[in-house]
Design a protein around this motif. Structure first.
Motif, PDB file in Angstrom:
ATOM      1  N   VAL A 328     -11.754   2.693  13.227  1.00 39.99           N
ATOM      2  CA  VAL A 328     -13.204   2.432  13.232  1.00 39.99           C
ATOM      3  C   VAL A 328     -13.664   2.052  11.824  1.00 39.99           C
ATOM      4  CG1 VAL A 328     -15.468   3.466  13.716  1.00 39.99           C
ATOM      5  CG2 VAL A 328     -13.488   4.074  15.123  1.00 39.99           C
ATOM      6  N   GLU A 329     -13.000   2.654  10.816  1.00 42.76           N
ATOM      7  CA  GLU A 329     -13.402   2.387   9.430  1.00 42.76           C
ATOM      8  C   GLU A 329     -12.567   1.275   8.799  1.00 42.76           C
ATOM      9  OE1 GLU A 329     -12.645   6.148   7.650  1.00 42.76           O
ATOM     10  OE2 GLU A 329     -13.836   7.122   9.193  1.00 42.76           O
ATOM     11  N   LEU A 330     -11.641   0.749   9.561  1.00 40.24           N
ATOM     12  CA  LEU A 330     -10.709  -0.216   8.975  1.00 40.24           C
ATOM     13  C   LEU A 330     -11.397  -1.536   8.640  1.00 40.24           C
ATOM     14  CD1 LEU A 330      -7.857  -1.202   8.258  1.00 40.24           C
ATOM     15  CD2 LEU A 330      -7.582  -1.857  10.633  1.00 40.24           C
ATOM     16  N   ASP A 331     -11.244  -1.916   7.407  1.00 39.74           N
ATOM     17  CA  ASP A 331     -11.743  -3.207   6.956  1.00 39.74           C
ATOM     18  C   ASP A 331     -10.552  -3.934   6.353  1.00 39.74           C
ATOM     19  OD1 ASP A 331     -12.817  -5.307   5.580  1.00 39.74           O
ATOM     20  OD2 ASP A 331     -14.666  -4.218   5.099  1.00 39.74           O
ATOM     21  N   VAL A 332     -10.053  -4.890   7.082  1.00 38.74           N
ATOM     22  CA  VAL A 332      -8.807  -5.556   6.692  1.00 38.74           C
ATOM     23  C   VAL A 332      -8.858  -6.112   5.276  1.00 38.74           C
ATOM     24  CG1 VAL A 332      -7.354  -7.544   7.189  1.00 38.74           C
ATOM     25  CG2 VAL A 332      -8.094  -6.075   9.023  1.00 38.74           C
ATOM     26  N   ASP A 333      -9.958  -6.776   4.949  1.00 35.51           N
ATOM     27  CA  ASP A 333     -10.062  -7.410   3.626  1.00 35.51           C
ATOM     28  C   ASP A 333      -9.822  -6.399   2.514  1.00 35.51           C
ATOM     29  OD1 ASP A 333     -11.507 -10.215   4.219  1.00 35.51           O
ATOM     30  OD2 ASP A 333     -12.277  -8.653   5.534  1.00 35.51           O
ATOM     31  N   LYS A 334     -10.408  -5.229   2.706  1.00 33.46           N
ATOM     32  CA  LYS A 334     -10.316  -4.199   1.674  1.00 33.46           C
ATOM     33  C   LYS A 334      -8.944  -3.522   1.702  1.00 33.46           C
ATOM     34  CE  LYS A 334     -12.344   0.186   0.471  1.00 33.46           C
ATOM     35  NZ  LYS A 334     -13.184   1.270   0.940  1.00 33.46           N
ATOM     36  N   HIS A 335      -8.517  -3.154   2.908  1.00 31.21           N
ATOM     37  CA  HIS A 335      -7.294  -2.377   2.999  1.00 31.21           C
ATOM     38  C   HIS A 335      -6.044  -3.169   2.655  1.00 31.21           C
ATOM     39  CE1 HIS A 335      -9.814   0.581   5.225  1.00 31.21           C
ATOM     40  NE2 HIS A 335      -9.179   1.323   4.355  1.00 31.21           N
ATOM     41  N   ALA A 336      -6.033  -4.434   3.000  1.00 30.05           N
ATOM     42  CA  ALA A 336      -4.861  -5.252   2.676  1.00 30.05           C
ATOM     43  C   ALA A 336      -4.621  -5.213   1.163  1.00 30.05           C
ATOM     44  CB  ALA A 336      -5.083  -6.681   3.139  1.00 30.05           C
ATOM     45  N   PHE A 337      -5.703  -5.312   0.406  1.00 28.36           N
ATOM     46  CA  PHE A 337      -5.589  -5.290  -1.047  1.00 28.36           C
ATOM     47  C   PHE A 337      -5.144  -3.913  -1.539  1.00 28.36           C
ATOM     48  CE2 PHE A 337      -6.924  -5.166  -5.408  1.00 28.36           C
ATOM     49  CZ  PHE A 337      -6.532  -6.406  -5.849  1.00 28.36           C
ATOM     50  N   GLU A 338      -5.726  -2.880  -0.935  1.00 30.65           N
ATOM     51  CA  GLU A 338      -5.392  -1.516  -1.351  1.00 30.65           C
ATOM     52  C   GLU A 338      -3.937  -1.167  -1.027  1.00 30.65           C
ATOM     53  OE1 GLU A 338      -9.742   0.606  -1.396  1.00 30.65           O
ATOM     54  OE2 GLU A 338      -8.454   0.935   0.324  1.00 30.65           O
ATOM     55  N   ILE A 339      -3.461  -1.693   0.109  1.00 30.70           N
ATOM     56  CA  ILE A 339      -2.071  -1.437   0.508  1.00 30.70           C
ATOM     57  C   ILE A 339      -1.129  -1.955  -0.591  1.00 30.70           C
ATOM     58  CG2 ILE A 339      -0.249  -2.259   2.086  1.00 30.70           C
ATOM     59  CD1 ILE A 339      -2.465  -2.262   4.294  1.00 30.70           C
ATOM     60  N   LEU A 340      -1.373  -3.182  -1.010  1.00 27.95           N
ATOM     61  CA  LEU A 340      -0.489  -3.784  -2.011  1.00 27.95           C
ATOM     62  C   LEU A 340      -0.590  -3.074  -3.354  1.00 27.95           C
ATOM     63  CD1 LEU A 340      -1.039  -7.511  -1.052  1.00 27.95           C
ATOM     64  CD2 LEU A 340       0.970  -6.129  -0.600  1.00 27.95           C
ATOM     65  N   ASP A 341      -1.786  -2.641  -3.661  1.00 31.47           N
ATOM     66  CA  ASP A 341      -2.002  -1.879  -4.895  1.00 31.47           C
ATOM     67  C   ASP A 341      -1.174  -0.596  -4.868  1.00 31.47           C
ATOM     68  OD1 ASP A 341      -3.569  -2.999  -6.748  1.00 31.47           O
ATOM     69  OD2 ASP A 341      -5.316  -1.705  -6.441  1.00 31.47           O
ATOM     70  N   MET A 342      -1.259   0.098  -3.739  1.00 26.44           N
ATOM     71  CA  MET A 342      -0.584   1.382  -3.574  1.00 26.44           C
ATOM     72  C   MET A 342       0.940   1.205  -3.635  1.00 26.44           C
ATOM     73  SD  MET A 342      -0.985   3.874  -0.307  1.00 26.44           S
ATOM     74  CE  MET A 342      -0.228   2.717   0.815  1.00 26.44           C
ATOM     75  N   ILE A 343       1.422   0.147  -2.986  1.00 29.94           N
ATOM     76  CA  ILE A 343       2.860  -0.092  -2.956  1.00 29.94           C
ATOM     77  C   ILE A 343       3.403  -0.372  -4.358  1.00 29.94           C
ATOM     78  CG2 ILE A 343       4.508  -1.901  -2.264  1.00 29.94           C
ATOM     79  CD1 ILE A 343       3.157  -1.644   0.513  1.00 29.94           C
ATOM     80  N   GLY A 344       2.637  -1.140  -5.113  1.00 34.71           N
ATOM     81  CA  GLY A 344       3.038  -1.443  -6.481  1.00 34.71           C
ATOM     82  C   GLY A 344       3.047  -0.190  -7.340  1.00 34.71           C
ATOM     83  N   GLU A 345       1.990   0.599  -7.196  1.00 38.25           N
ATOM     84  CA  GLU A 345       1.827   1.806  -8.015  1.00 38.25           C
ATOM     85  C   GLU A 345       2.916   2.840  -7.744  1.00 38.25           C
ATOM     86  OE1 GLU A 345      -1.906   3.964  -7.576  1.00 38.25           O
ATOM     87  OE2 GLU A 345      -2.897   2.108  -8.239  1.00 38.25           O
ATOM     88  N   LYS A 346       3.208   3.036  -6.463  1.00 37.14           N
ATOM     89  CA  LYS A 346       4.109   4.129  -6.085  1.00 37.14           C
ATOM     90  C   LYS A 346       5.572   3.714  -5.972  1.00 37.14           C
ATOM     91  CE  LYS A 346       0.453   6.419  -3.465  1.00 37.14           C
ATOM     92  NZ  LYS A 346       0.203   7.623  -4.238  1.00 37.14           N
ATOM     93  N   LYS A 347       5.869   2.464  -6.279  1.00 32.10           N
ATOM     94  CA  LYS A 347       7.255   1.957  -6.208  1.00 32.10           C
ATOM     95  C   LYS A 347       7.869   2.233  -4.825  1.00 32.10           C
ATOM     96  CE  LYS A 347       8.334   2.039 -11.091  1.00 32.10           C
ATOM     97  NZ  LYS A 347       7.058   2.419 -11.662  1.00 32.10           N
TER      98      LYS A 347
END
Lengths: 467, 122
Positions: A328-347
């Protein structure tokens, strides 16, 4: 090139490092599109870095009213007012004494305060004070020249509609144009910005989502599926599921850095297969992230415990991370970016999205949905993250439909999970439709999910059961 | 006007005109005017007499300055002009980039060897 750092989350990234210094920028958009907050956010961020701004209003909105509205934002600071952020009323001078006196007033204010940034809010009001386009154009030209000679980065704020951006003279003179707008998308009221022009620097074109929250403005750059050549190193290592029969069928596991689609009807165990893949990685010391849009963390933990998996240990050690985002809270535009950020940060080495069907429901059109997945997939491959997308196949018994949106094109490997009928009972089978760059077993094999985990059994004898 | 004063002022007037010509091809005469106006204002905070500098779309003139020098030969015109030129080139460097400003400075250096170097403390 010297640049003005905006300090707004991700905006400087879009602009290749910031706004070119001494440029004249127009911030356009309808009322309520966030123009004033956008500019105020920039000037307060810069005030904290020691730069001085002059904010000239031309409308009747009082300084008191504006300050009152800004007080709720974290970027605002009362201490900077009057010292680093100075307000003035240009509108009163222009209305009572004319355009020429307006420029003199501006020059006097510049000499008095020596600002680094000047904002005129709104320039559209000034336009209305001029008898014709020609004289207004001359005024804007002179204004731009004065501001640049005084080494000032300027922002002209205006309530312009999109169709005005190509025909009004101020846009020809501007070095930079930011257009802010909002639109209704499914259940979301979304805000977007586009950089339409930015002289002297490259920038990211297209529609970028932004949000106005307690911190101020946060921008989520557009995922860019097109135009970029897909280049990444192909790794030949394998990532196993730890499910004996399945790894055999895959000739040793999934090729490292590939994207796998697990498609299946409800209850076939897509989530469990994907989770097992991460747990297997965790056991080998590889970091995994499970992004769940369907089951909360507790529920996933319970199911995994029932299958005898050591999920709690890996969660506690940080080898595995599960993030639940309500669709219900999913906003693809925002989350897609956050996903990649998180993946980079956490290796992260292994990554799961369960399921991408939830993405689909929050995107306005199917093409945009495909573009997003394509862009995310591209970025994940570049980072050598071995990824699983699960997708719901609404047809319980048909093996032919992988997904409604033809997502098979964006994935390297496809595993299908489905039901078959056998003597008045329902059994589960899995098959591998494709593995890019590798051989795979073509057989359909029965599997079961029991307290001992996932067991892949023998070949399905009666292939004619498939509808 | 005495020959000495004419010579003192004439030297700087030529320097300013050369500077005007060299930079107007980048800035245009309108912006040149604005730039000179800015530098005059800045230097005037120390030397009020710089406001006697005349400039418009056609160029720059030191005639009024020369007249004032007749009345007051102790006027520190050398320091005032060098501050003006140094400030002018500094701003130009930021506006046009160091490469363009360096071109202009080089051209002035060649024409008036010594003056600019001295003003930069070289």
């Amino acid at each position: 090139m010297e640049r003005l750092i905006t300090g707004i989350k991700n905006l400087d990234y879009i602009l290749g490092g910031g706004i070119p210094a001494y440029s004249l920028n127009i911030i356009s958009g309808s009322p309520g599109s966030g123009k004033t907050i956008f500019v105020q956010n920039i000037i307060f961020n810069n005030a904290r870095n020691g730069l001085k701004s002059l904010y000239l209003t031309t409308i009747s909105e009082s300084q008191l009213k504006m300050v009152r509205h800004l007080q709720g934002f974290e970027f605002f600071s009362n201490d900077l007012l009057g010292d680093r952020v100075i307000y003035g009323d240009l509108g009163a001078v222009l209305r009572s004494q004319g355009a020429s006196e307006g420029l003199d007033y501006l020059t006097r204010m510049i000499k008095e305060h020596l600002p680094n940034i000047v904002v005129i809010d709104s320039v559209k009001v000034i336009r209305d004070l001029f008898p014709d386009e020609k004289t207004f154009r001359a005024f804007v030209f002179e204004l731009a020249a004065v501001l640049s000679i005084w080494e000032i980065t300027a922002f002209l704020v205006g309530e312009y509609e999109e169709q005005e951006l190509t025909r009004l003279s101020e846009f020809a003179i501007a070095d930079g144009i930011f257009h802010l707008y909002g639109q209704e998308e499914k259940r979301f009221q979304k805000r977007y910005m586009r950089v339409l022009k930015m002289r002297g620097t490259s920038f990211q074109h297209g529609e970028h989502l932004f949000q106005i929250g307690p911190v101020g403005i946060e921008v989520y750059p557009r995922m860019r599926p097109e135009g970029e050549e897909l280049r990444y190193d192909v790794k030949l290592g394998r990532k196993e599921f730890g499910i004996c029969g399945l790894d055999e069928m895959l000739c040793g596991g999934l090729l490292e850095g590939t994207i796998t689609l697990i498609s299946g009807a409800t209850g076939t165990g897509k989530t469990m297969f994907a989770l097992k893949f991460l747990l297997e990685g965790a056991e080998k010391g590889e970091k995994g992230v499970f992004l769940s849009f369907e089951e909360p963390v507790d529920q996933l933990q319970n199911t995994a415990r029932c299958l005898g998996w050591e999920i709690d240990k890996y969660l506690a050690e940080g080898q595995l991370e599960i993030k639940f985002i309500s669709p219900v809270e999913l906003d693809v535009d925002k989350h897609a970016f956050e996903i990649l950020d998180m993946i980079g940060e956490k290796k992260v080495e292994r990554f799961v999205i369960d399921s991408i069907s939830s993405f689909e429901s929050s995107v306005t059109d199917i093409q945009k949905y495909r573009d997003y997945l394509w862009a995310i997939g591209q970025q994940l491959r570049r980072r050598h993250v071995t990824t699983i997308f699960t997708v719901l196949n609404e047809d319980l018994f048909s093996p032919l439909v992988v997904s409604r949106a033809q997502l098979s094109l964006i994935t390297d490997n496809i595993i299908i999970l489905r039901y078959v009928e056998d003597n008045s009972s329902i059994r589960k089978v899995l098959g591998i439709l494709k593995t890019r760059g590798s051989n795979h077993d073509n057989s359909l094999r029965e599997y079961e999910i029991s307290p001992e985990g996932i067991n892949v059994l023998g070949r399905l004898a009666k292939a004619d059961m498939l509808k | 006007m005495s020959e000495i004063i004419e010579k003192r002022i004439g030297h700087y007037e030529t320097l300013l005109r050369e500077m005007w010509t060299a930079s107007s091809k980048y800035l245009g005469t309108f912006s040149m005017n604005l730039l000179v106006e800015r530098v005059v204002w800045e230097v005037s905070l120390e030397y009020k007499e710089i406001e006697l500098l005349q400039y418009d779309q056609n160029g720059i003139s030191c005639a009024k300055m020369a007249a004032r020098l007749e009345e007051n030969p102790d006027l520190p015109v050398e320091d005032m002009f060098m501050k003006f030129i140094t400030r002018y080139v500094e701003i130009l460097a930021r506006l046009l980039g160091h490469e363009r400003a360096e071109e202009i400075r080089k051209r002035l250096d060649e024409e008036f060897a010594g003056d600019l170097s001295a003003s930069r403390g070289e």
